[in-house]
Design a protein around this motif. Structure first.
Motif, mmCIF file in Angstrom:
data_model
loop_
_atom_site.group_PDB
_atom_site.id
_atom_site.type_symbol
_atom_site.label_atom_id
_atom_site.label_comp_id
_atom_site.label_asym_id
_atom_site.label_seq_id
_atom_site.Cartn_x
_atom_site.Cartn_y
_atom_site.Cartn_z
ATOM 1 N N ALA A 627 29.827 -0.715 15.542
ATOM 2 C CA ALA A 627 29.969 -1.409 14.257
ATOM 3 C C ALA A 627 28.560 -1.720 13.757
ATOM 4 O O ALA A 627 27.612 -1.788 14.551
ATOM 5 C CB ALA A 627 30.769 -2.693 14.432
ATOM 6 N N THR A 629 25.928 -3.941 10.858
ATOM 7 C CA THR A 629 25.737 -5.052 9.927
ATOM 8 C C THR A 629 24.370 -4.894 9.257
ATOM 9 O O THR A 629 23.440 -4.360 9.868
ATOM 10 C CB THR A 629 25.875 -6.404 10.646
ATOM 11 O OG1 THR A 629 25.672 -7.453 9.718
ATOM 12 C CG2 THR A 629 24.890 -6.552 11.792
ATOM 13 N N SER A 653 32.541 -9.305 17.130
ATOM 14 C CA SER A 653 33.283 -8.047 16.947
ATOM 15 C C SER A 653 33.563 -7.385 18.294
ATOM 16 O O SER A 653 34.646 -6.832 18.519
ATOM 17 C CB SER A 653 32.504 -7.079 16.051
ATOM 18 O OG SER A 653 32.397 -7.581 14.756
ATOM 19 N N PRO A 843 34.843 -5.658 4.187
ATOM 20 C CA PRO A 843 35.285 -5.969 5.572
ATOM 21 C C PRO A 843 36.191 -4.888 6.163
ATOM 22 O O PRO A 843 36.184 -4.675 7.375
ATOM 23 C CB PRO A 843 36.057 -7.292 5.417
ATOM 24 C CG PRO A 843 35.658 -7.846 4.093
ATOM 25 C CD PRO A 843 35.191 -6.728 3.235
ATOM 26 N N MET A 846 34.277 -2.500 8.354
ATOM 27 C CA MET A 846 33.425 -2.995 9.425
ATOM 28 C C MET A 846 33.883 -2.590 10.823
ATOM 29 O O MET A 846 33.114 -2.627 11.769
ATOM 30 C CB MET A 846 33.314 -4.525 9.349
ATOM 31 C CG MET A 846 32.611 -5.025 8.094
ATOM 32 S SD MET A 846 30.970 -4.304 7.860
ATOM 33 C CE MET A 846 30.063 -5.138 9.142
#
Length: 852
Positions: A627, A629, A653, A843, A846
């Motif tokens: 994932a 960010t 996560s 989202p 994600m």
């Protein structure tokens, strides 16, 4: 950490080398380093130099050369000092003064035939320090820290080896360039080959890293010819015949700042700088001039440039219809009397054609590169360098031969339902034949948008491609529920956001569920359309997107569709491959999160647009799914400013994905230079530790923090042909952790990929913090094995995937700005509004690898 590494004085805050690795097949390789066989055993004196007026380094060097010629014997103790072209002078003998100012007159052959007085300079020399190399010797032997005295000594040696070539050749940074063997690029440019050299501390000795480099220079010669090339005309004569208006603004932008000499005056070698281009042609440009220049009382008459050159120089201008160049307040010159001076570097970004030409010029197989490096060593001629002799330094003229090891490849695992579900790759590559992805995603709701007319991409062609893509994805292990997605044609010049929203609604309505994917067929490789598609799908619609060029739809190839399938599977939440259960015990024995971080900066000179920081984290027990960010931060800040919040996000996560807290953290950090190690270590390790405590006051998993460097000049060449690949590169898995590495800190070089073109570049890994107490073999083998898990290809990759993914994410996030700011040529008017214009990823994306 070994006992021997931890004993003795504290000479570094970084982890000491925990011994050297033993795993793998032992081989010998050559590397592009030469050994400094004898360091100076004298005290070197460091002086500060100030040249007035302030001029560029090449002029400083001419002033310095004149200074030595004039004062060496009488005032400088007959010393032969070296100079960096700016502020630093190093002398093998101490001068008989602490501080003194010298007046220098820069005489040359040019001045002998000129009425202008020669330029005068003031050169102030002031003693700064005396350098004792004893501390450097102790540092190289691992008995002392790298003190400021060591750093100054290394700088002195760097200036010493660069001084002679810098006085003779065009010099940029640590490289000098020669026109020998230059090749034309598209337009008015040439590619020049250069030679890079840098003094590097190594285990027990000093080395010089020597490599080939290349950069673009303006072509020398007649200015009219250059203008024709800028305007993409075949010959200068086309300047007369051109019917469409010529783009003189483009010409002015490119040639502004260039230095030229003139051909119409005998013996004049004076150079001029171009300030601009006149609005009118030479034949229409009029000015007043005295009939007799030597008589101030002479009558003034008005004339045009053409008449002036005929009367004064008996010269008929061939291009009277062209404008002139402005080279001074009252000085303009016709283009055809101007000659561009050789050796002027082109500083702007190369266009696509020039970049392709430059890649062709620089892409050399290993043997050719090694031979070019040997040519550079011959030009450098360390043995005959008088400056080195004066300092008492001896340098080998041969590339060093060092021990290397080739690590064994791991077992790669695909779906157990296939014939060859697990295998050991050879030479860093494998194929998908007879294999299915480990975990295939299900695709139910999707749509296709073609950004072209039906004439350019007929419906049967698009339908045929989609059929092939569906068949390939199914054969590769994905489940395609809806094999006939809605297809829409949209204008690439229209409102892209509205077009994508329309097909998104159509796709959802077709199967009454939220769309998972939009396939976009693009008419070209241009950035703007692609960037807008990614902005809208990533930040507005929250749907994965896959872009495909029209040319690939004409005759769909299974290999191409298979490559697309690998991307689609991970974008939809699937897993392509993982390694055998015993291959990575560090990761599989306890819950472990692998993080990767990078910061992408705007182009040099862009002071408005922000930097973008990205961090990715593994989300399964195989380190196969990630994932990501993203944060926007102040331009040019190397440390990840918001790392604490980003880490918290990824740790949560990981827990939601696996049901477990990570018990260990391994962070691979891309894009940090040696000078930034201390700052990044201080801020980012603390931020990661703090992030853990924020989740739970007692949560303190051991952290290992490793820097990944790609921008270096270290290369390896196998000693024996059978120990290399078909191109002559070292085999994937080649690791080096002796001789050319740091004297005692923990770093290693790993060439993890098989080369496709040119000479492969190894990655340099540097351990900055290590709570997990890795042995050398452990970290090297784990890093190499991770390189088999890059999701979008069936090859090992050149840097560890988490660092690679972080780099991809930071580059992709550039497209998430509203407006037309994705191009490197566009600058923003307001830094504040630019930062706020970046939109966050939806989202919904994600949990999947949307960035692939």
């Amino acid at each position: 950490m070994s006992a021997s590494a931890s004993s003795g004085p504290v000479i570094t805050l970084l982890p000491r080398r925990p011994g050297v690795g033993r795993l793998g097949k032992a081989i010998q390789v050559r590397s592009n380093y030469v050994e400094i066989q004898q360091l100076p055993n004298i005290r070197i004196t460091h002086y500060d130099v100030t040249v007035t007026p302030d001029v560029p380094p090449p002029v400083n060097r001419k002033v310095f050369d004149q200074f030595i010629t004039t004062f060496k014997v009488s005032d400088l103790a007959n010393s032969r000092p070296v100079y960096d072209g700016r502020k630093n002078l190093f002398s093998p003998k101490e001068f008989p003064f602490e501080s003194r100012t010298f007046e220098i007159t820069l005489t040359s052959d040019i001045q002998q035939h000129s009425k202008r007085p020669p330029p005068k300079f003031t050169l102030k020399v002031k003693k700064v320090a005396t350098i004792n190399l004893e501390e450097l010797h102790l540092f190289l032997q691992g008995k002392s820290a790298q003190t400021n005295n060591c750093l100054t000594a290394i700088m002195a040696l760097d200036v010493l080896i660069h001084h002679a070539p810098a006085m003779l050749y065009a010099t940029i940074g640590r490289s000098f360039y020669t026109p020998a063997g230059k090749q034309p690029l598209a337009g008015p440019l040439d590619a020049w080959r250069g030679y890079y050299q840098s003094v590097r501390p190594a285990a027990g000795k000093m080395m010089i890293n020597v490599d080939v480099s290349a950069t673009a220079f303006f072509q020398s010669g007649n200015l009219v010819e250059m203008v024709a090339k800028i305007l993409n005309l075949k010959t200068p004569d086309d300047l007369r015949r051109s019917t469409s208006p010529l783009n003189w603004k483009k010409v002015e932008k490119l040639i502004k700042g260039l230095r030229i000499t003139v051909t119409h005056r005998e013996r004049s070698s004076r150079s001029f700088k171009i300030f601009g281009i006149t609005d009118k042609a030479a034949s229409d440009t009029r000015f007043t001039s005295r009939l007799d220049k030597d008589d101030p009382q002479s009558k003034e008459v008005e004339m045009d440039i053409v008449t002036y050159f005929k009367d004064t120089y008996n010269m008929v201008l061939k291009f009277p219809m062209l404008p002139c160049i402005v080279v001074g307040k009252f000085v303009i010159l016709p283009l055809e009397v101007c000659t561009v001076i050789q050796g002027q570097r082109y500083m702007k970004k190369l266009d696509e054609r020039q970049t392709a030409d430059m890649i062709t010029f620089t892409c050399q197989p290993p043997n050719a590169r090694a031979n070019n490096i040997k040519d550079g060593l011959r030009i450098l001629n360390f043995e005959g360098n008088e400056f080195l002799k004066d300092f008492g330094m001896k340098v080998s003229s041969e590339m060093i031969c060092i021990k290397a090891r080739v690590l064994a490849a791991p077992t790669v695992v695909y779906s157990s339902s296939t014939r060859e579900s697990s295998f050991v790759p050879r030479d860093g590559a494998w194929n998908l034949r007879d294999k299915k992805v480990f975990q295939g995603a299900t695709l139910g709701s999707w749509g296709v948008v073609v950004f072209a007319s039906e004439r350019d991409a007929p419906a049967p062609q698009i339908n045929g491609f989609i059929r092939q893509l569906v068949d390939t994805c199914t054969a590769t292990g994905m489940v395609i529920v809806n094999k006939n997605p809605p297809i829409a044609y949209m204008s690439p010049q229209g409102n892209i956001e509205n077009s994508l929203k329309q097909i998104w609604i159509q796709a959802g309505n077709a199967v009454k569920s939220q769309p998972q994917l939009l396939v976009c067929v693009l008419p070209n490789t241009g950035v703007p359309l692609y960037a807008e598609i990614k902005r809208v799908t990533d930040t507005i619609l929250g749907v994965s997107s896959q872009c495909i060029q029209i040319k690939h739809t004409r005759t769909p190839k299974i290999q191409y569709c298979a490559n697309v399938c690998l991307k689609l599977n991970v974008k939809l939440g699937g897993t392509n491959q993982h390694l055998g259960s015993t291959m990575m015990p560090f990761i599989t024995s306890r819950p472990t999160i692998i993080l990767g971080g990078d910061v992408s900066h705007p182009q040099p000179g862009d002071t408005q647009r922000p930097s973008i920081a990205s961090v990715v984290g593994s989300m399964d027990r195989f380190a196969a799914r990630y994932a990501a960010t993203v944060r926007v931060q102040t331009a040019r800040t190397e440390a990840i400013a918001d790392l604490g919040d980003m880490a918290v996000e990824l740790l949560k996560s990981f827990f939601h994905s696996t049901g477990q807290k990570p018990e260990r953290i391994l962070f691979y950090r891309d894009g940090v230079s040696e000078g930034q190690f201390a700052d990044v270590l201080k801020s980012e390790v603390a931020a990661l530790k703090s992030a853990c405590r924020r989740l739970d006051a007692n949560y303190n998993p051991p952290l290992t923090f490793v820097i990944v460097q790609k921008r270096h000049h270290t290369r390896f060449f196998p000693n024996r042909r059978e120990e290399g690949d078909k191109l002559g590169n070292c085999l994937p898995g080649t690791v080096i952790d002796t001789e050319i590495v740091h004297p005692f800190e923990h770093d290693f070089y790993l060439q993890s990929h098989g080369g496709l073109l040119g000479t492969s570049r190894p990655a340099h890994y540097y351990v900055l913090h290590d709570d997990n107490k890795f042995e050398a073999d452990q970290i090297q083998e784990l890093t190499y094995r991770l390189c088999h898990l890059f999701a979008r290809c069936t090859r090992t990759v050149s840097v560890v995937p988490p660092a690679y993914y972080a780099h991809i994410v930071a580059a992709r996030a550039r497209f998430h700005s509203r407006g037309d700011r994705f191009s490197d040529t566009v600058s923003s008017e307001s830094g504040a509004s630019e930062t706020s214009s970046y939109q966050t990823i939806k989202p919904e994306l994600m949990k999947v690898m949307w960035f692939m």
